[in-house]
Design a protein around this motif. Structure first.
Motif, PDB file in Angstrom:
ATOM      1  N   PRO A   1      -6.879  40.910 -17.957  1.00  0.00           N
ATOM      2  CA  PRO A   1      -5.681  40.143 -17.574  1.00  0.00           C
ATOM      3  C   PRO A   1      -5.686  39.731 -16.108  1.00  0.00           C
ATOM      4  N   ARG A   2      -6.129  40.603 -15.218  1.00  0.00           N
ATOM      5  CA  ARG A   2      -6.178  40.254 -13.795  1.00  0.00           C
ATOM      6  C   ARG A   2      -7.245  39.204 -13.530  1.00  0.00           C
TER       7      ARG A   2
ATOM      8  N   GLN B   1      -5.966  35.657 -14.320  1.00  0.00           N
ATOM      9  CA  GLN B   1      -4.917  35.078 -13.482  1.00  0.00           C
ATOM     10  C   GLN B   1      -5.427  33.986 -12.525  1.00  0.00           C
TER      11      GLN B   1
ATOM     12  N   THR C   1      -6.311  30.795 -14.516  1.00  0.00           N
ATOM     13  CA  THR C   1      -5.205  30.023 -15.089  1.00  0.00           C
ATOM     14  C   THR C   1      -4.336  29.383 -14.010  1.00  0.00           C
ATOM     15  N   HIS C   2      -4.464  29.839 -12.768  1.00  0.00           N
ATOM     16  CA  HIS C   2      -3.719  29.269 -11.632  1.00  0.00           C
ATOM     17  C   HIS C   2      -4.736  28.864 -10.557  1.00  0.00           C
TER      18      HIS C   2
ATOM     19  N   ALA D   1      -0.725  39.102 -21.763  1.00  0.00           N
ATOM     20  CA  ALA D   1      -1.039  38.307 -20.570  1.00  0.00           C
ATOM     21  C   ALA D   1      -0.624  39.019 -19.292  1.00  0.00           C
ATOM     22  N   SER D   2       0.403  39.882 -19.357  1.00  0.00           N
ATOM     23  CA  SER D   2       0.867  40.577 -18.153  1.00  0.00           C
ATOM     24  C   SER D   2       0.593  42.070 -18.235  1.00  0.00           C
TER      25      SER D   2
END
Length: 304
Positions: free
Chosen positions: A161-162, A165, A168-169, A302-303
């Motif tokens: 997940p990390r 990040q 995706t951004h 996702a988080s």
């Protein structure tokens, strides 16, 4: 022990998430380690006051206590999604309401210097981030070099997940990655393993089972280990993932180079209502006259 004062805003925000009878929540607080007798107050004030009391008690590990109280709310979406709900004066579907309330609690925690990690762990911002999720924290912290293949893969998988990040951004004019398919998850996992593992064989066929065969996502032959990835697409698909993995297990335990099967399930929308139940049902040694395999399951959102 973390004898950290719990701010009143944090206590109030947590109290807003608590549902159930007085008896049910009394039992939750007592099991979590709440000090003293339950306050004789109205519903919302009672839990906020008891949280404050725990946060001011030097004999209570206040962060562990807080994590125990909010773990079920944070890690397990509501099972009954059949009826709508009203939150902050607006009508919305239950899952959207749950997510909004969860995001509000995460925001308030971080505004006051705390961060929640899956498995009921609350740490102060700036503390070493736990690697183990959802199992109990080991001695490993960021920067620790893994000492064996199992430890390495746990760090990589729980770090997915990390790792997603920043992809995706991305920076201006760079195409972001959506991780909308299993192939996206596989490519990221493959890239993270490549610096560490020399022999990674993607998409190798398994022996036939029930008249068909399938392709492994990754085979690590030196370690007799297979990694299978799943991405939960819809709520209806969430009900089928366990069955899909059972079929995969039957295929994989017939392969001569598969003694260990690690199943990695990405559930960004939290459609799996009881992830720990699925883990408990699938994990462990599967043995038949055709072979055996040791199964390990990881489920994350996702988080996570």
């Amino acid at each position: 022990m973390n004898n950290v004062r719990l701010p009143i805003a944090v206590c109030a925000a947590v109290a807003e998430t608590l549902e159930g009878s007085h008896d049910t929540l009394n039992a939750l607080f007592e099991t979590a380690g709440a000090p003293g007798e339950p306050p004789e107050l109205a519903h919302h004030s009672k839990w906020k006051t008891w949280l404050q009391r725990a946060g001011n008690d030097p004999k209570v590990d206040s962060l562990q206590f807080l994590g125990n109280i909010i773990e079920e709310f944070m890690d397990l979406p509501p099972a009954d999604l059949s009826a709508g709900s009203e939150l902050f004066g607006e009508k919305q579907d239950p899952l959207a309401g749950y997510k909004k309330q969860k995001e509000r609690l995460i925001q308030i925690l971080e505004e006051h210097g705390f961060r929640y990690y899956r498995g009921g762990r609350v740490l102060q911002l700036g503390s070493p981030e736990p690697i183990s999720q959802p199992e109990s924290i080991s001695a490993n912290t960021e920067g620790t070099k893994p000492t064996n293949i199992e430890e390495l893969l746990r760090i990589i998988i729980r770090g997915l997940p990390r790792s997603m990040q920043p992809l995706t951004h991305r920076r201006k004019d760079a195409q972001p990655l959506a991780f909308s398919s299993e192939y996206d998850i596989q490519d990221l996992l493959h890239a993270m393993m490549r610096p560490w593992i020399s022999d990674i064989r993607p998409e190798e066929f398994t022996p036939s089972y029930a008249g068909s065969n399938t392709r492994m996502d990754f085979l690590l032959p030196a370690h007799k280990l297979v990694i299978e990835t799943k991405r939960v697409r819809t709520k209806s698909h969430a009900h089928k993932v366990g069955d899909e993995l059972i079929i995969d297990i039957e295929h994989y335990r017939r392969h001569k180079d598969c003694e260990h099967l690690w199943c990695v399930v990405y559930d960004p929308e939290l459609f799996i209502s009881n992830p720990q139940g699925m883990i408990n049902d699938l994990e462990g040694e599967r043995t038949t006259p055709d072979g055996k395999v040791q199964v390990k399951v990881f489920i994350f959102g996702a988080s996570a």
